[in-house]
Design a protein around this motif. Structure first.
Motif, PDB file in Angstrom:
ATOM      1  N   GLY A  27      54.534  28.470  27.988  1.00  0.00           N
ATOM      2  CA  GLY A  27      53.605  29.508  27.585  1.00  0.00           C
ATOM      3  C   GLY A  27      52.454  29.632  28.562  1.00  0.00           C
ATOM      4  N   MET A  28      51.584  30.605  28.300  1.00  0.00           N
ATOM      5  CA  MET A  28      50.370  30.763  29.089  1.00  0.00           C
ATOM      6  C   MET A  28      49.317  29.802  28.573  1.00  0.00           C
ATOM      7  SD  MET A  28      51.323  33.008  31.225  1.00  0.00           S
ATOM      8  CE  MET A  28      49.778  33.388  32.053  1.00  0.00           C
ATOM      9  N   VAL A  29      48.613  29.122  29.473  1.00  0.00           N
ATOM     10  CA  VAL A  29      47.645  28.093  29.078  1.00  0.00           C
ATOM     11  C   VAL A  29      46.568  28.719  28.199  1.00  0.00           C
ATOM     12  CG1 VAL A  29      45.988  26.386  29.893  1.00  0.00           C
ATOM     13  CG2 VAL A  29      48.090  26.800  31.182  1.00  0.00           C
ATOM     14  N   GLU A  73      44.014  32.734  39.646  1.00  0.00           N
ATOM     15  CA  GLU A  73      43.356  33.929  39.131  1.00  0.00           C
ATOM     16  C   GLU A  73      44.332  35.049  38.788  1.00  0.00           C
ATOM     17  OE1 GLU A  73      40.113  35.216  41.589  1.00  0.00           O
ATOM     18  OE2 GLU A  73      39.443  33.172  42.013  1.00  0.00           O
ATOM     19  N   THR A  74      45.564  34.976  39.245  1.00  0.00           N
ATOM     20  CA  THR A  74      46.480  36.117  39.090  1.00  0.00           C
ATOM     21  C   THR A  74      47.817  35.764  38.448  1.00  0.00           C
ATOM     22  OG1 THR A  74      47.342  35.750  41.328  1.00  0.00           O
ATOM     23  CG2 THR A  74      45.486  37.269  41.098  1.00  0.00           C
ATOM     24  N   THR A  75      48.058  34.500  38.122  1.00  0.00           N
ATOM     25  CA  THR A  75      49.357  34.112  37.555  1.00  0.00           C
ATOM     26  C   THR A  75      49.589  34.776  36.202  1.00  0.00           C
ATOM     27  OG1 THR A  75      49.385  31.977  38.665  1.00  0.00           O
ATOM     28  CG2 THR A  75      50.677  32.151  36.681  1.00  0.00           C
ATOM     29  N   HIS A  76      50.828  35.222  35.971  1.00  0.00           N
ATOM     30  CA  HIS A  76      51.142  35.878  34.701  1.00  0.00           C
ATOM     31  C   HIS A  76      52.524  35.431  34.215  1.00  0.00           C
ATOM     32  CE1 HIS A  76      53.766  38.513  37.050  1.00  0.00           C
ATOM     33  NE2 HIS A  76      52.729  38.799  37.845  1.00  0.00           N
ATOM     34  N   MET A  77      52.942  36.013  33.087  1.00  0.00           N
ATOM     35  CA  MET A  77      54.171  35.594  32.439  1.00  0.00           C
ATOM     36  C   MET A  77      55.407  35.796  33.329  1.00  0.00           C
ATOM     37  SD  MET A  77      55.216  34.407  29.409  1.00  0.00           S
ATOM     38  CE  MET A  77      54.092  35.024  28.153  1.00  0.00           C
ATOM     39  N   GLY A  78      55.388  36.829  34.139  1.00  0.00           N
ATOM     40  CA  GLY A  78      56.523  37.057  35.022  1.00  0.00           C
ATOM     41  C   GLY A  78      56.745  35.909  35.989  1.00  0.00           C
ATOM     42  N   HIS A  79      55.652  35.312  36.485  1.00  0.00           N
ATOM     43  CA  HIS A  79      55.780  34.156  37.374  1.00  0.00           C
ATOM     44  C   HIS A  79      56.418  32.981  36.638  1.00  0.00           C
ATOM     45  CE1 HIS A  79      52.126  36.046  39.569  1.00  0.00           C
ATOM     46  NE2 HIS A  79      53.246  36.410  40.164  1.00  0.00           N
ATOM     47  N   LEU A  80      55.998  32.793  35.382  1.00  0.00           N
ATOM     48  CA  LEU A  80      56.561  31.699  34.580  1.00  0.00           C
ATOM     49  C   LEU A  80      58.067  31.887  34.407  1.00  0.00           C
ATOM     50  CD1 LEU A  80      56.551  29.300  32.601  1.00  0.00           C
ATOM     51  CD2 LEU A  80      55.788  30.897  30.815  1.00  0.00           C
ATOM     52  N   LYS A  81      58.501  33.067  34.050  1.00  0.00           N
ATOM     53  CA  LYS A  81      59.923  33.322  33.826  1.00  0.00           C
ATOM     54  C   LYS A  81      60.713  33.135  35.115  1.00  0.00           C
ATOM     55  CE  LYS A  81      61.128  36.593  30.996  1.00  0.00           C
ATOM     56  NZ  LYS A  81      61.299  37.928  30.352  1.00  0.00           N
ATOM     57  N   TRP A  82      60.150  33.571  36.232  1.00  0.00           N
ATOM     58  CA  TRP A  82      60.866  33.419  37.505  1.00  0.00           C
ATOM     59  C   TRP A  82      61.020  31.949  37.876  1.00  0.00           C
ATOM     60  CZ3 TRP A  82      59.554  31.220  42.213  1.00  0.00           C
ATOM     61  CH2 TRP A  82      60.445  31.480  43.264  1.00  0.00           C
ATOM     62  N   VAL A  83      59.944  31.163  37.732  1.00  0.00           N
ATOM     63  CA  VAL A  83      60.005  29.739  38.070  1.00  0.00           C
ATOM     64  C   VAL A  83      61.056  29.033  37.232  1.00  0.00           C
ATOM     65  CG1 VAL A  83      58.747  27.541  37.867  1.00  0.00           C
ATOM     66  CG2 VAL A  83      57.659  29.499  38.968  1.00  0.00           C
ATOM     67  N   LEU A  84      61.073  29.296  35.922  1.00  0.00           N
ATOM     68  CA  LEU A  84      62.033  28.623  35.052  1.00  0.00           C
ATOM     69  C   LEU A  84      63.467  29.054  35.349  1.00  0.00           C
ATOM     70  CD1 LEU A  84      60.100  28.679  31.658  1.00  0.00           C
ATOM     71  CD2 LEU A  84      60.276  26.815  33.323  1.00  0.00           C
ATOM     72  N   GLU A  85      63.644  30.333  35.681  1.00  0.00           N
ATOM     73  CA  GLU A  85      64.986  30.797  36.021  1.00  0.00           C
ATOM     74  C   GLU A  85      65.476  30.147  37.312  1.00  0.00           C
ATOM     75  OE1 GLU A  85      67.440  34.967  36.902  1.00  0.00           O
ATOM     76  OE2 GLU A  85      65.300  35.000  36.427  1.00  0.00           O
ATOM     77  N   GLU A  86      64.607  30.076  38.318  1.00  0.00           N
ATOM     78  CA  GLU A  86      64.997  29.435  39.578  1.00  0.00           C
ATOM     79  C   GLU A  86      65.278  27.952  39.381  1.00  0.00           C
ATOM     80  OE1 GLU A  86      65.569  30.892  42.634  1.00  0.00           O
ATOM     81  OE2 GLU A  86      65.499  32.656  41.329  1.00  0.00           O
TER      82      GLU A  86
END
Length: 360
Positions: free
Chosen positions: A291-293, A229-242
């Motif tokens: 991207g965002m689903v 319910e709360t995932t956003h683009m910042g989470h995506l960028k962090w996961v890919l960077e890690e």
């Protein structure tokens, strides 16, 4: 045949048999003697067949005498065999020597090699598992609905054409099965069968009608999906960077996100990383799409896009392998050349772990 004559004949036979046993000089010869004496067609068997021709009063005595002969001959055979076995062992001990100063042979466990793609497959799973993702899998043969329709890919999209996708013959109802062109159907299956929150990666083989130095008809992907319910683009960028820092084993990694278009994500992006990660500063390397689903995909899976959102990404494992380990030609991955595998392959004991080093 009288009993006196029979006894004399048996005595002569015993002398002959014992002499043959004593003359046997090796184990194969003593085995031949044993078969000739005690076998189904041996000398003792021939004697027993004559019992029916003797008068009744002589049968018991003759049979007992033959059995006693058989016993003595058997004992002689076993004794001679034991002597010959001991002599054979002594000869082997004298002739067969081991040089304990020679290096130990490595054996198949040490000589065998893990294919680089298999190694990278395990490396990626190890990294994403540490980030809280679980592994989901699905079949290589998929329906057109799961591979395209539910992913918001329109009927006229080029990916749905036969020049890009391996189709099977149509079924009676007109539907068609195909070899999956990405592991995204695993994401659809997960959303259809599991309520959010969802956090999975889907590694596996995929198939497309393409073949050159950087493309093959079958290759490997790993895709990720997060729905809550709360995932956003910042989470995506962090996961890919890690992920990139852990995979390329660097403390920092430069990344840039370029606007792109995929039917199943909105917004969509291509991701590049600075080539410093592989020791080539000043260049950018395209590694994945994300991207965002798309709300239509969430809706197609029976979820409410007003309530749930998430991100997805996909990366080619073969491309990651080429970048990280400096392999210039994708076609060599499938050549079956043992020289290539010995050069680029990994020891079976090189299990990727974050604590011990992904590729140490």
């Amino acid at each position: 045949m009288s009993s006196t004559a029979t006894g004399s004949d048996l005595k002569s036979l015993e002398t002959e048999l014992l002499a043959g046993i004593a003359a046997a000089g090796d184990l194969p010869t003593i085995e031949q003697v044993r078969v000739g004496v005690l076998g189904k067609k041996g000398r003792i068997a021939e004697l027993m067949q004559t019992l029916g021709k003797l008068p009744p009063e002589e049968r018991k005595t003759f049979g007992q005498t033959v059995n006693e002969l058989k016993g003595r001959v058997t004992d002689a055979l076993e004794a001679r065999k034991a002597v010959l076995e001991e002599a054979a062992l002594a000869q082997r001990l004298a002739n067969e020597r081991t040089d304990v100063t020679l290096p130990v042979r490595l054996g198949p466990v040490a000589e065998g090699r893990i294919h680089p793609v298999s190694q990278v497959y395990d490396e990626c799973i190890e990294i994403f598992a540490d980030l809280g993702f679980s592994v989901a899998e699905g079949p290589d043969i998929e329906s057109d609905d799961l591979n395209f329709t539910k992913l918001n890919i329109p009927a006229e999209h080029p990916a749905r054409q036969e020049h890009d996708t391996f189709y099977f013959q149509p079924k009676e109802d007109g539907s068609r099965l195909l070899l999956r062109t990405h592991t995204s159907p695993v994401q659809i299956r997960t959303m259809l069968g599991q309520k959010p929150p969802i956090r999975i990666v889907a590694p596996g083989r995929v198939y497309r009608c393409d073949s050159d130095q950087t493309h093959t008809p079958m290759f490997h992907q790993i895709e990720g999906l997060v729905i809550d319910e709360t995932t956003h683009m910042g989470h995506l960028k962090w996961v890919l960077e890690e992920f990139c820092k852990a995979f390329f084993e660097v403390d920092e990694v430069k990344m840039r996100f370029r606007a792109s278009h995929f039917p199943f994500t909105e917004p969509s992006m291509e991701v590049d990383v600075g080539a410093e990660a592989i020791g080539k500063p000043g260049q950018w390397l395209e590694i994945l799409g994300c991207g965002m689903v798309h709300p239509n995909v969430i809706r197609n899976c029976g979820l409410d896009p007003e309530k749930y959102q998430g991100f997805a990404f996909g990366v080619g494992l073969d491309r990651l392998t080429m970048l990280k380990y400096g392999i210039p030609d994708l076609r060599a991955f499938f050549s079956g050349d043992l020289r290539w595998l010995r050069h680029y392959g990994f020891s079976v004991l090189d299990v990727p772990t974050l604590s011990g080093g992904i590729s140490s």
